[in-house]
Each structure stands twice: as C-alpha cells, then as structure tokens.
Design an enzyme around this catalytic site. Structure first.
Site, PDB file in Angstrom:
ATOM      1  N   ASN A 133      -7.060  -3.069  14.475  1.00  0.00           N
ATOM      2  CA  ASN A 133      -8.457  -3.262  14.086  1.00  0.00           C
ATOM      3  C   ASN A 133      -8.628  -4.443  13.123  1.00  0.00           C
ATOM      4  O   ASN A 133      -9.687  -4.617  12.535  1.00  0.00           O
ATOM      5  CB  ASN A 133      -9.012  -1.974  13.451  1.00  0.00           C
ATOM      6  CG  ASN A 133      -8.307  -1.607  12.148  1.00  0.00           C
ATOM      7  OD1 ASN A 133      -7.409  -2.318  11.692  1.00  0.00           O
ATOM      8  ND2 ASN A 133      -8.706  -0.510  11.544  1.00  0.00           N
TER       9      ASN A 133
ATOM     10  N   GLU B 158      -9.440  -2.098   5.556  1.00  0.00           N
ATOM     11  CA  GLU B 158     -10.008  -1.768   6.855  1.00  0.00           C
ATOM     12  C   GLU B 158     -11.248  -2.630   7.131  1.00  0.00           C
ATOM     13  O   GLU B 158     -11.788  -3.257   6.211  1.00  0.00           O
ATOM     14  CB  GLU B 158     -10.390  -0.278   6.856  1.00  0.00           C
ATOM     15  CG  GLU B 158      -9.200   0.668   6.643  1.00  0.00           C
ATOM     16  CD  GLU B 158      -8.340   0.852   7.899  1.00  0.00           C
ATOM     17  OE1 GLU B 158      -8.024  -0.156   8.563  1.00  0.00           O
ATOM     18  OE2 GLU B 158      -7.986   2.008   8.192  1.00  0.00           O
TER      19      GLU B 158
ATOM     20  N   HIS C  31      -6.946  -4.991  10.268  1.00  0.00           N
ATOM     21  CA  HIS C  31      -6.688  -4.756   8.838  1.00  0.00           C
ATOM     22  C   HIS C  31      -5.426  -5.483   8.370  1.00  0.00           C
ATOM     23  O   HIS C  31      -4.509  -5.757   9.152  1.00  0.00           O
ATOM     24  CB  HIS C  31      -6.652  -3.255   8.492  1.00  0.00           C
ATOM     25  CG  HIS C  31      -5.454  -2.493   8.935  1.00  0.00           C
ATOM     26  ND1 HIS C  31      -5.468  -1.118   9.107  1.00  0.00           N
ATOM     27  CD2 HIS C  31      -4.190  -2.858   9.242  1.00  0.00           C
ATOM     28  CE1 HIS C  31      -4.282  -0.697   9.479  1.00  0.00           C
ATOM     29  NE2 HIS C  31      -3.481  -1.740   9.589  1.00  0.00           N
TER      30      HIS C  31
ATOM     31  N   ASP D 292       0.813  -1.216   0.000  1.00  0.00           N
ATOM     32  CA  ASP D 292       0.000   0.000   0.000  1.00  0.00           C
ATOM     33  C   ASP D 292       0.851   1.273   0.000  1.00  0.00           C
ATOM     34  O   ASP D 292       2.059   1.227   0.215  1.00  0.00           O
ATOM     35  CB  ASP D 292      -0.953   0.002   1.207  1.00  0.00           C
ATOM     36  CG  ASP D 292      -0.280  -0.457   2.504  1.00  0.00           C
ATOM     37  OD1 ASP D 292       0.964  -0.353   2.610  1.00  0.00           O
ATOM     38  OD2 ASP D 292      -0.982  -0.923   3.408  1.00  0.00           O
TER      39      ASP D 292
END
Ligand code: PGA
Length: 260
Positions: free
Chosen positions: A136, A143, A138, A67
């Site tokens: 979280n 996400e 990811h 990313d």
C-alpha cells in the site's frame, strides 16, 4: 532518486549489501536505520555471511529500527525485537547496547515515541536508512495518508497491512492493530536512504513511489524529496515503471554510472 534494476531478487540483495558494507567501511561508527519484513531476511543473511567470511564488522555501528508493534514485549516471538535478534544481531558483532527499537510494551507509547525520536537526534541522526515498502506504499508503518511531516508516533495499521502480516501470527485478530513508527520526516532526515523492493506484488507501489505524484496516500512517494535516495528493485518490482528504459540506461544492470 537513483533507481537500480537488478535481474533478480538475489542480485538486488547483493547490490544492497554492497552499499551497506561500503558505507560501514567508509564510516565504521555509522548510524544505521534498520527495517524488518520478509524482504530484509535474505539481506541480513547476506550481511551475516559477509561478517563471517569477509570480516565485515558492525562493532562500532549504532542502529535504530523503524518500528515495533504496540503491546508486544521484546521477547514475544512476533515482535520486531525478536526478529532483529534472530535475523541479524545474533549473527554479527554489533554491540547490543547500541541497537535500538521503539518500545512496543512501554506503559506510555506516546512518551516512548518522543524519547525514541530524541535518541535518534542525540546519536547525530541516521547515516543510512534501510527501507522496505508495503503493497500500500507505506514506509516504516507510515500508512497511506500519514503526514509527510510526521515524527515517531503511534500509528493504527490498515487492514491490508494487518492481512499482509497475519502470516506471522496465529490469526488476523491476534495481529496487532497499533505500532510505534518513526515518521516520514524522521526518515527524510536520514543522510542516505536505501529502499529495497522485490517481487511483482510491490510493482504498483513502486510505480507510485517513483513516478506517481508526491502524495500522503503513498507515503513512500515522499522519498522524491530526498536528495540521496537509492531504490533497488528486481525486474518484477520494476514491472510497472513507465521510465524503466531510462533507469536502465543510466544504471545498466543496476551498476553505478560514471557520474555517481
Ligand atoms: P515485506 O514488508 O518485506 O514483508 O514485504 C515490507 C514492508 O511492509 O515495509
């Protein structure tokens, strides 16, 4: 899933480095999927050390990072281009022409995402995909609630991800809100996955990934579908696993079992 629990973060990093160096020795022109983040910094240090001291070579490898932030040019000090240069590329013999990251400053990020996905396919797909995990759940910047069938595209970052990454920027407001990330399906297509998590802050996400339901709310749980996913943990990151005894029976101190 192969869950390897190592006594501490240093041992976890060394175990991950063993797997990567073995993969590159077996296939010198391997296509590596690379990741960024704090967890990976000591891993790249260790790989650079092995390059320097043990002649591990990345000269024929190709790399694709997961990313990049939208809006940051490659030379921006907080871009992942810059991170990779400083943490890894500058210290090993990888050919810069064969290193790839999504173009966060492309005028048309959607077109750049599609071109990136095509480039991965053109390279023959990813042999070994390195992954971290967010608190979280990811993977990459996929996400919570990201489609498990997703491909490289633009994602809006959650507030918790921006808060976690704020430490690299001058303020929360300067922390980018959008990124280009390879998709969950792109990640699942890699021939092998290697996810590394260290520290207690990852324990809940790790438990959801390994033992929770397969659910888009924890994108890392998609790795339950991958046939060759290895999860490397230190004891803190393994802290919430209900079946921890079982994983440690199969792979004592994170070693290979007789049947691997
Ligand atoms: P970290 O990031 O290594 O900085 O915790 C991991 C991730 O968000 O994937």
């Amino acid at each position: 899933m192969k869950v390897l629990i190592l006594p501490d973060a240093q041992a976890a990093i060394a175990r991950a480095a063993d797997i990567i160096t073995r993969a590159v020795a077996a296939k010198p022109d391997a296509v590596l999927g690379l990741a960024t983040g704090g967890t990976m910094v000591p891993l790249y240090d260790e790989l650079a050390r092995r390059h320097r001291d043990e002649s591990v070579s990345f000269a024929q490898t190709t790399s694709f990072n997961l990313d990049e932030y939208i809006g940051l040019a490659p030379d921006h000090p907080c871009s992942y281009h810059h991170y990779m240069q400083e943490a890894f590329f500058d210290h090993v013999d990888i050919d810069p022409a064969r290193t790839h990251l999504p173009k966060g400053d492309a005028p048309d990020p959607q077109a750049a995402s599609e071109a990136y996905e095509a480039l991965i396919a053109q390279a023959g797909g990813i042999d070994l995909q390195l992954l971290g995990i967010g608190q979280n759940g990811h993977i990459g910047f996929n996400e919570p609630t990201a489609s498990l069938g997703s491909r490289t595209r633009i994602k809006t970052l959650t507030r918790s991800t921006r808060e976690a990454n704020q430490r690299y920027f001058a303020s929360f407001d300067e922390t980018p809100q959008y990124a280009i990330t390879t998709g969950v399906a792109t990640i699942l297509e890699s021939r092998k996955c290697l996810l590394i998590a260290t520290g207690a802050s990852k324990a809940e996400a790790v438990a959801q990934m390994v033992e929770g339901p397969l659910a888009a709310v924890c994108p890392a749980s998609a790795l339950q579908l991958h046939k060759r996913a290895t999860i490397i943990l230190d004891t803190e990151a393994a802290g919430n696993l209900a079946l921890r005894d079982y994983y440690e029976t199969v792979h004592p101190r994170g070693r290979d079992s007789a049947f691997d």
